[in-house]
Design a protein around this motif. Structure first.
Motif, PDB file in Angstrom:
ATOM      1  N   ARG A 219       0.811  -1.210   0.000  1.00  0.00           N
ATOM      2  CA  ARG A 219       0.000   0.000   0.000  1.00  0.00           C
ATOM      3  C   ARG A 219       0.855   1.274   0.000  1.00  0.00           C
ATOM      4  O   ARG A 219       0.404   2.327  -0.451  1.00  0.00           O
ATOM      5  CB  ARG A 219      -0.928   0.019   1.217  1.00  0.00           C
ATOM      6  CG  ARG A 219      -2.137  -0.902   1.045  1.00  0.00           C
ATOM      7  CD  ARG A 219      -3.028  -0.910   2.282  1.00  0.00           C
ATOM      8  NE  ARG A 219      -3.533   0.412   2.627  1.00  0.00           N
ATOM      9  CZ  ARG A 219      -4.470   1.090   1.974  1.00  0.00           C
ATOM     10  NH1 ARG A 219      -5.024   0.553   0.905  1.00  0.00           N
ATOM     11  NH2 ARG A 219      -4.859   2.275   2.367  1.00  0.00           N
TER      12      ARG A 219
ATOM     13  N   THR B 270       3.678   3.860  -4.595  1.00  0.00           N
ATOM     14  CA  THR B 270       2.898   4.225  -5.780  1.00  0.00           C
ATOM     15  C   THR B 270       3.841   4.350  -6.964  1.00  0.00           C
ATOM     16  O   THR B 270       5.045   4.561  -6.801  1.00  0.00           O
ATOM     17  CB  THR B 270       2.134   5.552  -5.615  1.00  0.00           C
ATOM     18  OG1 THR B 270       3.089   6.596  -5.446  1.00  0.00           O
ATOM     19  CG2 THR B 270       1.180   5.507  -4.441  1.00  0.00           C
TER      20      THR B 270
ATOM     21  N   VAL C 282      -5.888   4.135 -17.225  1.00  0.00           N
ATOM     22  CA  VAL C 282      -7.012   4.704 -16.489  1.00  0.00           C
ATOM     23  C   VAL C 282      -6.874   4.314 -15.021  1.00  0.00           C
ATOM     24  O   VAL C 282      -6.494   3.179 -14.718  1.00  0.00           O
ATOM     25  CB  VAL C 282      -8.325   4.138 -17.078  1.00  0.00           C
ATOM     26  CG1 VAL C 282      -9.483   4.341 -16.126  1.00  0.00           C
ATOM     27  CG2 VAL C 282      -8.618   4.776 -18.435  1.00  0.00           C
ATOM     28  N   VAL C 283      -7.164   5.225 -14.127  1.00  0.00           N
ATOM     29  CA  VAL C 283      -7.066   4.966 -12.689  1.00  0.00           C
ATOM     30  C   VAL C 283      -8.421   5.228 -12.035  1.00  0.00           C
ATOM     31  O   VAL C 283      -9.049   6.253 -12.316  1.00  0.00           O
ATOM     32  CB  VAL C 283      -5.977   5.862 -12.056  1.00  0.00           C
ATOM     33  CG1 VAL C 283      -6.059   5.842 -10.540  1.00  0.00           C
ATOM     34  CG2 VAL C 283      -4.589   5.414 -12.518  1.00  0.00           C
TER      35      VAL C 283
ATOM     36  N   GLU D  40      -8.382   3.098  -5.542  1.00  0.00           N
ATOM     37  CA  GLU D  40      -6.949   3.125  -5.211  1.00  0.00           C
ATOM     38  C   GLU D  40      -6.719   3.175  -3.700  1.00  0.00           C
ATOM     39  O   GLU D  40      -5.840   2.508  -3.176  1.00  0.00           O
ATOM     40  CB  GLU D  40      -6.272   4.334  -5.882  1.00  0.00           C
ATOM     41  CG  GLU D  40      -6.010   4.149  -7.374  1.00  0.00           C
ATOM     42  CD  GLU D  40      -4.807   3.256  -7.663  1.00  0.00           C
ATOM     43  OE1 GLU D  40      -3.907   3.140  -6.800  1.00  0.00           O
ATOM     44  OE2 GLU D  40      -4.770   2.659  -8.758  1.00  0.00           O
TER      45      GLU D  40
ATOM     46  N   LEU E   4      -6.964  -0.254  -2.144  1.00  0.00           N
ATOM     47  CA  LEU E   4      -6.231  -1.352  -2.763  1.00  0.00           C
ATOM     48  C   LEU E   4      -5.410  -2.131  -1.736  1.00  0.00           C
ATOM     49  O   LEU E   4      -4.783  -1.537  -0.859  1.00  0.00           O
ATOM     50  CB  LEU E   4      -5.312  -0.793  -3.866  1.00  0.00           C
ATOM     51  CG  LEU E   4      -5.103  -1.710  -5.069  1.00  0.00           C
ATOM     52  CD1 LEU E   4      -6.411  -1.989  -5.795  1.00  0.00           C
ATOM     53  CD2 LEU E   4      -4.117  -1.069  -6.032  1.00  0.00           C
ATOM     54  N   TYR E   5      -5.452  -3.438  -1.864  1.00  0.00           N
ATOM     55  CA  TYR E   5      -4.700  -4.398  -1.037  1.00  0.00           C
ATOM     56  C   TYR E   5      -5.295  -4.584   0.360  1.00  0.00           C
ATOM     57  O   TYR E   5      -5.067  -5.623   0.992  1.00  0.00           O
ATOM     58  CB  TYR E   5      -3.216  -4.005  -0.897  1.00  0.00           C
ATOM     59  CG  TYR E   5      -2.501  -3.864  -2.216  1.00  0.00           C
ATOM     60  CD1 TYR E   5      -2.504  -4.924  -3.142  1.00  0.00           C
ATOM     61  CD2 TYR E   5      -1.830  -2.696  -2.569  1.00  0.00           C
ATOM     62  CE1 TYR E   5      -1.859  -4.804  -4.367  1.00  0.00           C
ATOM     63  CE2 TYR E   5      -1.175  -2.573  -3.782  1.00  0.00           C
ATOM     64  CZ  TYR E   5      -1.194  -3.632  -4.676  1.00  0.00           C
ATOM     65  OH  TYR E   5      -0.551  -3.513  -5.875  1.00  0.00           O
TER      66      TYR E   5
ATOM     67  N   VAL F  37      -6.756  -6.855  -5.207  1.00  0.00           N
ATOM     68  CA  VAL F  37      -5.335  -6.981  -5.478  1.00  0.00           C
ATOM     69  C   VAL F  37      -4.952  -6.246  -6.761  1.00  0.00           C
ATOM     70  O   VAL F  37      -3.827  -5.799  -6.925  1.00  0.00           O
ATOM     71  CB  VAL F  37      -4.955  -8.469  -5.554  1.00  0.00           C
ATOM     72  CG1 VAL F  37      -3.554  -8.656  -6.057  1.00  0.00           C
ATOM     73  CG2 VAL F  37      -5.118  -9.120  -4.187  1.00  0.00           C
ATOM     74  N   ASP F  38      -5.902  -6.122  -7.672  1.00  0.00           N
ATOM     75  CA  ASP F  38      -5.657  -5.401  -8.916  1.00  0.00           C
ATOM     76  C   ASP F  38      -7.000  -5.133  -9.595  1.00  0.00           C
ATOM     77  O   ASP F  38      -8.018  -5.748  -9.241  1.00  0.00           O
ATOM     78  CB  ASP F  38      -4.742  -6.207  -9.854  1.00  0.00           C
ATOM     79  CG  ASP F  38      -3.923  -5.330 -10.803  1.00  0.00           C
ATOM     80  OD1 ASP F  38      -4.241  -4.135 -10.947  1.00  0.00           O
ATOM     81  OD2 ASP F  38      -2.964  -5.857 -11.389  1.00  0.00           O
ATOM     82  N   TYR F  39      -7.005  -4.204 -10.539  1.00  0.00           N
ATOM     83  CA  TYR F  39      -8.224  -3.932 -11.305  1.00  0.00           C
ATOM     84  C   TYR F  39      -7.814  -3.367 -12.648  1.00  0.00           C
ATOM     85  O   TYR F  39      -6.686  -2.889 -12.829  1.00  0.00           O
ATOM     86  CB  TYR F  39      -9.139  -2.938 -10.552  1.00  0.00           C
ATOM     87  CG  TYR F  39      -8.579  -1.551 -10.469  1.00  0.00           C
ATOM     88  CD1 TYR F  39      -7.754  -1.172  -9.407  1.00  0.00           C
ATOM     89  CD2 TYR F  39      -8.836  -0.607 -11.464  1.00  0.00           C
ATOM     90  CE1 TYR F  39      -7.206   0.098  -9.347  1.00  0.00           C
ATOM     91  CE2 TYR F  39      -8.285   0.675 -11.406  1.00  0.00           C
ATOM     92  CZ  TYR F  39      -7.472   1.013 -10.335  1.00  0.00           C
ATOM     93  OH  TYR F  39      -6.917   2.265 -10.274  1.00  0.00           O
TER      94      TYR F  39
END
Lengths: 309, 309, 309, 309
Positions: free
Chosen positions: D15, D18, D24-25, D30, D33-34, D48-50
């Motif tokens: 975490r 960065t 795209v975010v 965000e 995340l995690y 874990v991801d997108y």
């Protein structure tokens, strides 16, 4: 005993009836239809329905109007060509439906093959049977020391006896408590009128992973072959391999030409890497090779040399 | 004419033979097996094989040992329950295989349904037939003015005549040139010995999207219903809807109880949004509602009111 | 020119912006993001988004809590092990999204790979661009004489010139008529106020299969490798192989360790049949072998000997 | 405690870092995340991801060159239109990857959703943790009397206490014996040098279904919504609903416009049958209706009236 007399009777009844159809019929499989092939101590696998046969593969590959077959000889050649060149779509034109009774830990491995249709017996809705898998003494393998995923020698003596005792006692105990929490016997009769009984969807969590479940599993021939190539393999866990091997016999009876091609090009074949091909080339020219010269890891080299006998 | 006399004879031959099977038989579909149902000017759809019937849905839902049916009445109720609650896996236990002849632009729409098995006639390998779709005058629709995706009124007079002429002339011309580039007639005979002929995989690019292709298409009942719910819908393009409607008749003959449930809960039903439910609630209490009060877009409101007749 | 100045500007704009993320970043691919790699005369392929990198494969294989990597060296070994033993699920943990502009006849071949997500430009809704594929003279191959599916020598002289003329003239003519039937120019302007214009969903049927379409195509790494193994192969049609080779370069930049393993075990490897393994064994012992002795068809023998150089 | 200090540290480490990306975010996701969201007593779910966000849906629907968004307002309208009309492919353009720790009996229900990618912690290869799910007293539901699949009132007093005791004791006992059969402590240390230890792939069968497992699960947004519509529903089993509800919050942070549309048209909406629509129509005209008049089963009538408040 995997089947009750009532279940056996239902199966016999299904087997006794024949009907007229205009569809393609796979004679070799018809004689085995519905019959339960025993697997492990209480499990089975049986064919419940099928669609197509070798000729259906040929018919689809040719997008033809009539039956697939002109000459059985041409068909076999075409099927081998399709298998060799990984033209998989014609094999998807055959479909088989199996009824399987299997331990939960085997079911969890099986279900990882996602391209299939599944209907499983629901433990939310129904009460599970008191049946669990206890390995035969000759399958009581130790953990492999060389391979973290494999089996080593068979356990013996006191250690084996204790393992068997633990497996049997624990499965029995947890099943007894499952029934007690449900406040029901298997037939659904309430034991203690003063108690409500835990919801089935919760009580099931007390069962061990060797309890037997059941499902209907339907798959096309291409995906069945993929399943069999992984699960009838010597590295597959024994408990699922037993089912895969039983299904191999069914596939052989169903689509003999396709199964023969599958045996020749998949089960009995091997994939060589770029480095492996290069090593074989050099060996054929008389060069002495080893893993290092070939630029392969020791494990990869060993696997290739095993494939080459 | 969608079928040559040879193709018709092959179909008749297939239809004339019956065999014994122990499998479940769908009597209603057997009589239609192999028969080509004409669609558009040169197309057809025909059932080439199937697996299961209504009883197979019930059998899988119950994970039972014998045939699915105790009483047809119970079965129908269970099938309706499964459809209403979107328990889709039992419907996946039935499978159907179709042989379809269809224009390429229809095939391109059809193939977007990915959960099916397909073997298409190969224009890399074979020469395409000289057959293309020309709409009947009554289906020569203008572009809708309100809806960018839809059809408006039918074209008439000189404009219609010209469109038909252009479609016919262009398809004929490009097919003639296709043959010329291949340097072959359809029967594979070389026209000009001094020429090599363009590769088939290249020459096909000169054909227009109304040329007919063919495929074998195999799908389970759940995914077939999904296909039909989109393609037998009034908003589907006419040229694919014709096929979908023909397949609806086949499904009705094959699995009458499941098809009835599909008609009641899907084809004839409607989905209401949260806002829509709220609006209906308020209307039932006597309130006068409109799109704005309901917090819905005009289009959404119109669609809901249409569903409510 | 595959891109208009406006499109090129939109791409440049996307490329110029960066943002902060906590996600894994594949540095090698970031520099290529959004950029169009030209394919054929008017087509392209470009990466629009991606998820994961080599470390994500390792992380999933270990079901770990932190980032995948302890030591890049261990990771590479694990990735090679997974590829060699066909443990495909960790590779499914990476995903890539491509924007592709390609001729319709290539799109029809591509879409046969069903395990992917697709959004295609809609010719029901929008007007297609006036762009079609015309092969470069050196790709104007004759039909192979030995292989019904392949290409032979390049066409030359008058035959080549005529093929090119026919392809160009027919695509131009049918597109002109497409616009005429729509009664619109590309910008959507009506040409003749007295005419309604044919519905777009119908007019599109007049276009030839070399007209360019576009789609967004999203796929996981395992299925991408399967696509590439078939379409970057020497036997694939040139017009799709061009795209596959461009994607190979993207994959190499994205997941270098996985791509290297894919090259070594798939692209550069070969599958040997049971009979093939037996033949190699005997050759290694010094025996002279041929197709007949090996019990292989001449074609299969030829293919194996080619793999062995 | 679902996480060890080491695991928590690994997550914090992930975490804290960065990176720059051109992709795209989704800002809303965000920040999460995690991070592990606790579920049940020892479980969690974490992103874990997108890939993609709301704009990616729009971009794919338009097959556009630049970023999806012109105006957020138009985008929201288009997303709602796509959801309402079940145009599912643009939603497939977003992908999410979750790490989930969950009891085996929940995992068995979850895995029935086949259109996803999964990597599970392997009990053939590794030793399972000593962690099992014991319901909180308020979730100790009795079997429903009206609905064979549901839960009734909460168990109380002595019966509740005994159920909890049995669940805890049996899970502890079977885990102790699991370790004993393995002849290993969790850290892999051998307990008794004279014993070989049973293979892990066998010993695992002694574990009960409330033991926790873990997996990486990756799914596209369309299939995620389908999963959530079934598992975040009031009829879903509580133990899986907890996870589904946690994921709903993640989806809301990730794709707010798509999630809002999902809530309005799916979660908060209802499907009416042909008979149901007819009944509503007649009620709106002032007619008094009941199940019999409507031609609906009592259960179906009840469900419809519940949807109408």
């Amino acid at each position: 005993m995997p089947l009750t007399p009532e279940q056996q009777a239902e199966i016999e009844h299904s087997r006794s009836e024949t009907r007229q159809t205009r569809r393609v019929v796979a004679e070799g499989l018809e004689t085995r239809l519905y019959e339960a092939v025993h697997c492990l101590d209480h499990g089975f696998v049986r064919v419940v329905d099928y669609m197509g046969d070798d000729s259906a593969i040929v018919q689809a590959a040719r997008v033809s109007y009539g039956a697939g077959t002109k000459q059985a000889r041409d068909d076999r050649g075409l099927i081998r060509y399709l298998m060799r060149h990984r033209h998989s779509t014609p094999f998807e034109m055959c479909e088989i439906k199996l009824h399987v009774k299997l331990p939960i830990f085997v079911a969890r491995q099986w279900i990882r093959h996602r391209t299939a249709n599944v209907n499983e017996y629901s433990a939310r809705y129904s009460v599970m049977d008191r049946e669990f898998y206890i390995p035969a003494p000759e399958h009581l393998a130790a953990q492999a020391t060389s391979n973290r995923q494999g089996r080593g020698a068979t356990l013996e003596g006191e250690e084996a006896a204790e393992v068997l005792r633990l497996l049997r006692d624990d499965a029995t105990l947890t099943y007894d408590h499952y029934q007690q929490m449900l406040n029901q016997t298997f037939a659904g009769e309430t034991i203690d009128e003063t108690r409500a009984g835990l919801a089935r969807e919760l009580a099931r969590m007390n069962l061990t992973a060797n309890v037997y479940t059941q499902w209907y599993w339907k798959v096309d021939l291409h995906n069945l072959f993929h399943f069999l190539s992984l699960r009838a393999d010597a590295h597959a866990q024994y408990e699922i391999r037993v089912y895969a091997e039983a299904i191999c016999e069914m596939a052989k009876a169903w689509v003999p030409a396709a199964y023969e091609a599958f045996e020749d090009y998949r089960l009995g074949g091997a994939q060589f890497s770029r480095a492996g091909l290069d090593a074989v080339r050099r060996m054929l020219k008389g060069e002495e090779m080893d893993a290092e010269k070939a630029g392969m890891s020791p494990a990869e080299w060993r696997e290739m040399m095993a494939a080459l006998g």
